[in-house]
Scaffold this active site. Structure first.
Site, PDB file in Angstrom:
ATOM      1  N   VAL A  16      40.390  37.070  57.166  1.00  9.62           N
ATOM      2  CA  VAL A  16      39.686  38.101  58.040  1.00  9.62           C
ATOM      3  C   VAL A  16      38.533  37.953  58.446  1.00  9.62           C
ATOM      4  O   VAL A  16      38.671  38.174  59.689  1.00  9.62           O
ATOM      5  CB  VAL A  16      38.812  38.912  56.455  1.00  9.62           C
ATOM      6  CG1 VAL A  16      38.285  40.126  56.745  1.00  9.62           C
ATOM      7  CG2 VAL A  16      40.018  39.124  54.690  1.00  9.62           C
ATOM      8  N   SER A 108      37.066  44.120  47.815  1.00 12.41           N
ATOM      9  CA  SER A 108      38.996  44.110  46.895  1.00 12.41           C
ATOM     10  C   SER A 108      39.813  45.305  46.370  1.00 12.41           C
ATOM     11  O   SER A 108      38.439  45.784  45.358  1.00 12.41           O
ATOM     12  CB  SER A 108      38.646  42.944  46.623  1.00 12.41           C
ATOM     13  OG  SER A 108      40.008  42.940  45.292  1.00 12.41           O
ATOM     14  N   SER A 109      40.438  45.027  45.926  1.00 17.81           N
ATOM     15  CA  SER A 109      41.100  46.387  44.836  1.00 17.81           C
ATOM     16  C   SER A 109      40.494  45.892  43.475  1.00 17.81           C
ATOM     17  O   SER A 109      41.027  46.912  43.119  1.00 17.81           O
ATOM     18  CB  SER A 109      42.473  46.816  45.918  1.00 17.81           C
ATOM     19  OG  SER A 109      43.291  45.856  45.123  1.00 17.81           O
ATOM     20  N   CYS A 110      40.810  44.588  43.357  1.00 14.76           N
ATOM     21  CA  CYS A 110      40.477  44.238  41.784  1.00 14.76           C
ATOM     22  C   CYS A 110      39.110  44.991  41.213  1.00 14.76           C
ATOM     23  O   CYS A 110      39.484  45.047  40.229  1.00 14.76           O
ATOM     24  CB  CYS A 110      40.219  42.939  42.037  1.00 14.76           C
ATOM     25  SG  CYS A 110      39.084  42.260  42.147  1.00 14.76           S
ATOM     26  N   TYR A 137      35.313  38.115  39.517  1.00 14.78           N
ATOM     27  CA  TYR A 137      34.939  38.310  40.894  1.00 14.78           C
ATOM     28  C   TYR A 137      34.980  39.789  41.457  1.00 14.78           C
ATOM     29  O   TYR A 137      34.074  40.155  42.420  1.00 14.78           O
ATOM     30  CB  TYR A 137      36.341  37.893  42.133  1.00 14.78           C
ATOM     31  CG  TYR A 137      36.493  38.229  42.768  1.00 14.78           C
ATOM     32  CD1 TYR A 137      36.047  37.288  44.133  1.00 14.78           C
ATOM     33  CD2 TYR A 137      37.894  39.077  43.500  1.00 14.78           C
ATOM     34  CE1 TYR A 137      36.332  37.179  45.679  1.00 14.78           C
ATOM     35  CE2 TYR A 137      37.694  39.109  44.816  1.00 14.78           C
ATOM     36  CZ  TYR A 137      36.918  38.427  46.065  1.00 14.78           C
ATOM     37  OH  TYR A 137      37.705  38.278  47.084  1.00 14.78           O
ATOM     38  N   LYS A 141      32.319  42.230  43.578  1.00  8.64           N
ATOM     39  CA  LYS A 141      31.927  42.627  44.764  1.00  8.64           C
ATOM     40  C   LYS A 141      31.280  44.086  44.395  1.00  8.64           C
ATOM     41  O   LYS A 141      31.035  45.542  44.707  1.00  8.64           O
ATOM     42  CB  LYS A 141      33.613  42.836  44.831  1.00  8.64           C
ATOM     43  CG  LYS A 141      34.176  41.575  45.380  1.00  8.64           C
ATOM     44  CD  LYS A 141      33.796  41.511  46.803  1.00  8.64           C
ATOM     45  CE  LYS A 141      34.040  40.619  47.375  1.00  8.64           C
ATOM     46  NZ  LYS A 141      33.679  39.676  48.744  1.00  8.64           N
ATOM     47  N   HIS A 180      46.467  33.016  47.557  1.00 10.16           N
ATOM     48  CA  HIS A 180      46.950  34.646  46.640  1.00 10.16           C
ATOM     49  C   HIS A 180      48.693  34.608  47.072  1.00 10.16           C
ATOM     50  O   HIS A 180      49.030  33.637  48.280  1.00 10.16           O
ATOM     51  CB  HIS A 180      47.345  35.888  47.785  1.00 10.16           C
ATOM     52  CG  HIS A 180      45.246  36.478  47.598  1.00 10.16           C
ATOM     53  ND1 HIS A 180      44.487  36.437  48.356  1.00 10.16           N
ATOM     54  CD2 HIS A 180      44.832  36.777  46.167  1.00 10.16           C
ATOM     55  CE1 HIS A 180      43.048  36.155  47.759  1.00 10.16           C
ATOM     56  NE2 HIS A 180      43.056  36.273  46.356  1.00 10.16           N
ATOM     57  N   TRP A 203      55.815  33.097  39.764  1.00 11.12           N
ATOM     58  CA  TRP A 203      55.040  33.295  37.814  1.00 11.12           C
ATOM     59  C   TRP A 203      55.179  34.670  37.990  1.00 11.12           C
ATOM     60  O   TRP A 203      55.788  35.402  38.905  1.00 11.12           O
ATOM     61  CB  TRP A 203      53.299  33.343  38.286  1.00 11.12           C
ATOM     62  CG  TRP A 203      52.512  32.091  38.292  1.00 11.12           C
ATOM     63  CD1 TRP A 203      53.407  30.854  38.960  1.00 11.12           C
ATOM     64  CD2 TRP A 203      51.598  31.491  37.752  1.00 11.12           C
ATOM     65  NE1 TRP A 203      52.340  30.070  38.397  1.00 11.12           N
ATOM     66  CE2 TRP A 203      50.916  30.529  37.904  1.00 11.12           C
ATOM     67  CE3 TRP A 203      50.590  32.569  37.381  1.00 11.12           C
ATOM     68  CZ2 TRP A 203      49.766  29.855  37.456  1.00 11.12           C
ATOM     69  CZ3 TRP A 203      48.728  32.151  37.309  1.00 11.12           C
ATOM     70  CH2 TRP A 203      49.146  30.800  37.320  1.00 11.12           C
TER      71      TRP A 203
HETATM   72  N1  LIG Z   1      42.449  37.254  51.150  1.00  7.84           N
HETATM   73  C1  LIG Z   1      42.459  38.668  50.810  1.00  7.84           C
HETATM   74  O1  LIG Z   1      43.518  39.180  50.361  1.00  7.84           O
HETATM   75  C2  LIG Z   1      41.971  39.682  50.984  1.00  7.84           C
HETATM   76  C3  LIG Z   1      42.342  40.915  49.965  1.00  7.84           C
HETATM   77  C4  LIG Z   1      40.930  42.086  49.861  1.00  7.84           C
HETATM   78  C5  LIG Z   1      39.881  41.502  50.306  1.00  7.84           C
HETATM   79  N2  LIG Z   1      39.235  39.985  50.748  1.00  7.84           N
HETATM   80  C6  LIG Z   1      38.493  40.206  50.926  1.00  7.84           C
HETATM   81  O2  LIG Z   1      37.866  39.617  52.578  1.00  7.84           O
HETATM   82  C7  LIG Z   1      36.927  39.055  52.754  1.00  7.84           C
HETATM   83  C8  LIG Z   1      37.041  37.367  53.057  1.00  7.84           C
HETATM   84  O3  LIG Z   1      38.158  37.349  52.230  1.00  7.84           O
HETATM   85  P1  LIG Z   1      39.094  36.359  53.657  1.00  7.84           P
HETATM   86  O4  LIG Z   1      40.247  36.183  52.564  1.00  7.84           O
HETATM   87  O5  LIG Z   1      39.182  36.201  55.060  1.00  7.84           O
HETATM   88  O6  LIG Z   1      38.400  34.794  53.025  1.00  7.84           O
HETATM   89  P2  LIG Z   1      38.898  32.892  53.867  1.00  7.84           P
HETATM   90  O7  LIG Z   1      39.942  33.138  54.813  1.00  7.84           O
HETATM   91  O8  LIG Z   1      39.044  31.810  52.207  1.00  7.84           O
HETATM   92  O9  LIG Z   1      37.657  33.157  54.401  1.00  7.84           O
HETATM   93  C9  LIG Z   1      36.084  33.145  53.434  1.00  7.84           C
HETATM   94  C10 LIG Z   1      35.112  32.152  54.553  1.00  7.84           C
HETATM   95  O10 LIG Z   1      33.833  32.971  53.894  1.00  7.84           O
HETATM   96  C11 LIG Z   1      33.195  32.211  54.301  1.00  7.84           C
HETATM   97  N3  LIG Z   1      31.962  31.320  53.022  1.00  7.84           N
HETATM   98  C12 LIG Z   1      32.287  31.127  50.950  1.00  7.84           C
HETATM   99  N4  LIG Z   1      31.298  30.312  51.061  1.00  7.84           N
HETATM  100  C13 LIG Z   1      30.677  31.034  52.086  1.00  7.84           C
HETATM  101  C14 LIG Z   1      29.338  29.955  52.015  1.00  7.84           C
HETATM  102  N5  LIG Z   1      28.574  29.554  50.354  1.00  7.84           N
HETATM  103  N6  LIG Z   1      28.779  29.857  53.007  1.00  7.84           N
HETATM  104  C15 LIG Z   1      29.321  30.305  53.710  1.00  7.84           C
HETATM  105  N7  LIG Z   1      30.040  30.912  54.009  1.00  7.84           N
HETATM  106  C16 LIG Z   1      30.917  31.143  53.369  1.00  7.84           C
HETATM  107  C17 LIG Z   1      34.078  30.852  54.407  1.00  7.84           C
HETATM  108  O11 LIG Z   1      33.140  30.120  55.174  1.00  7.84           O
HETATM  109  P3  LIG Z   1      33.734  28.344  55.614  1.00  7.84           P
HETATM  110  O12 LIG Z   1      35.066  28.323  56.084  1.00  7.84           O
HETATM  111  O13 LIG Z   1      33.493  27.506  57.023  1.00  7.84           O
HETATM  112  O14 LIG Z   1      33.616  27.525  54.617  1.00  7.84           O
HETATM  113  C18 LIG Z   1      35.255  31.510  55.221  1.00  7.84           C
HETATM  114  O15 LIG Z   1      34.697  31.487  56.356  1.00  7.84           O
HETATM  115  C19 LIG Z   1      36.462  38.265  51.801  1.00  7.84           C
HETATM  116  O16 LIG Z   1      35.424  39.918  50.726  1.00  7.84           O
HETATM  117  C20 LIG Z   1      37.295  39.056  50.346  1.00  7.84           C
HETATM  118  O17 LIG Z   1      36.956  39.795  49.158  1.00  7.84           O
HETATM  119  C21 LIG Z   1      40.547  39.158  51.263  1.00  7.84           C
END
Ligand SMILES: NC(=O)c1ccc[n+]([C@@H]2O[C@H](COP(=O)([O-])OP(=O)(O)OC[C@H]3O[C@@H](n4cnc5c(N)ncnc54)[C@H](OP(=O)(O)O)[C@@H]3O)[C@@H](O)[C@H]2O)c1
Length: 316
Positions: A16, A108-110, A137, A141, A180, A203
């Protein structure tokens, strides 16, 4: 919004965060800052405040979180609850202390109840019990949404929460332990195809209905929230269109070119029966998604193929 405004994107290397970074850059924002988790651990309250004091961002976009699918949420409940609370609390509190006026929180929608009426409206928050497989989670949120709402009420600041539906796209997580459903399926079908079209086990029953948003569309919603003072504290972000997991599997199978059998393992949980966002609130203000599911899967598979060697190593 002045294009020189200093914007901190927390989690800028994630799926994201990197899409938001690109969208902002493309739209002329040139004073963006970001830190990886090894440069700044957002669980560390003192380090986060120090970073804010040194860098003095003017806008914060929180795309940092401990994220994962059903399996990861089930296996690591405390990690999902506590790390997400720590990350968001440290960002929100530091932003408040630094008198930052604009903060965009991503949830998130959850966060919505398991059996809420469909499509999900923002007003259904906290009206019934959560889906147990990801309640840890979701609780974190919900606390983030409420913290932003409280700051809005108490201090009149533009702290706003966007709740995206299931996202997918470039930079997705393809690790089968933590990913996911959509990226997990892409990888499973791809590997089965390479292995001479072996069976693919998925699943659940395949009957739950889900909605999927290409991550670049979420990035345009964040841009929209950046450039407009939204009148309310919470907005859903999705496509408003859903399909069954079985339909999704068939679409991905066809895109990947897998010709083997699909086995549905009904001993595994299905999760919520249906999850569709009502996106009318944000749409009525002028934001719209633009990437349809087929086009989005095509782009995501192309990215997977180009990055296959790197993404195999992603682990919780
Ligand atoms: N993926 C989905 O389907 C989805 C759906 C709805 C909402 N979202 C929301 O979108 C947001 C981002 O999700 P994403 O899918 O982009 O996840 P992601 O690809 O796993 O990215 C998460 C990011 O958070 C950083 N992070 C995690 N722990 C950290 C820590 N302790 N200190 C500093 N940085 C940290 C990671 O940094 P590093 O890489 O440097 O470790 C990474 O850049 C979240 O809030 C999530 O709830 C995602």
């Amino acid at each position: 919004m002045n294009k020189s405004v200093k914007i901190y994107i927390a989690g800028h290397k994630g799926m994201v965060g990197s899409a938001i970074w690109n969208a902002l850059q493309v739209n002329g924002y040139h004073n963006l800052i970001g830190k990886t988790s090894s440069e700044l651990d957002l669980r560390n309250q003192a380090a986060v405040l120090e970073f804010f004091e040194a860098e003095k961002p003017e806008v914060v976009i929180d795309a940092a979180a401990r994220v994962g699918g059903i399996l990861a949420n089930n296996n690591y409940p405390y990690t999902f609850l506590m790390e997400n609370l720590q990350i968001q609390n440290n960002l929100i509190e530091s932003a408040l202390k630094q008198e930052i006026d604009k903060f965009i929180f991503l949830g998130s929608s959850c966060i919505y109840p398991k059996l809420a009426p469909q499509p999900l409206k923002e007003e259904y928050l906290l009206t019934a019990a959560l889906e147990p497989t990801n309640e840890w989670y979701a609780l974190a949120k919900i606390a983030g949404v409420k913290a932003c709402e409280a700051i809005r009420k108490q201090y009149g600041k533009d702290f706003v929460s966007l709740m995206p539906t299931n996202l997918y796209g470039t930079h997705d997580n393809f690790d089968l332990q933590t990913s996911h459903v959509l990226p997990a399926m892409l990888r499973k079908f791809h590997e089965a195809k390479i292995n001479n079209h072996t069976k693919v086990t998925l699943w659940g029953s395949g009957s739950p209905l889900r909605e999927f948003l290409f991550v670049d569309d979420l990035a345009t919603a964040v841009l929209f929230a950046l450039e407009n003072k939204l009148p309310e504290n919470l907005y859903n972000v999705g496509t408003g269109i859903d399909l069954t997991i079985k339909e999704l599997a068939l679409l991905i199978q066809q895109k990947v070119g897998h010709q083997g059998e699909i086995i549905w393992d009904s001993s595994k949980p299905d999760g919520t029966p249906r999850k569709l966002m009502d996106i009318s609130k944000l749409k009525s203000l002028g934001w719209n998604p633009t990437v349809d599911l087929e086009a989005g899967i095509h782009k995501t598979y192309a990215w997977f193929l180009a990055n296959e060697n790197k993404i195999k190593q992603v682990k919780l």
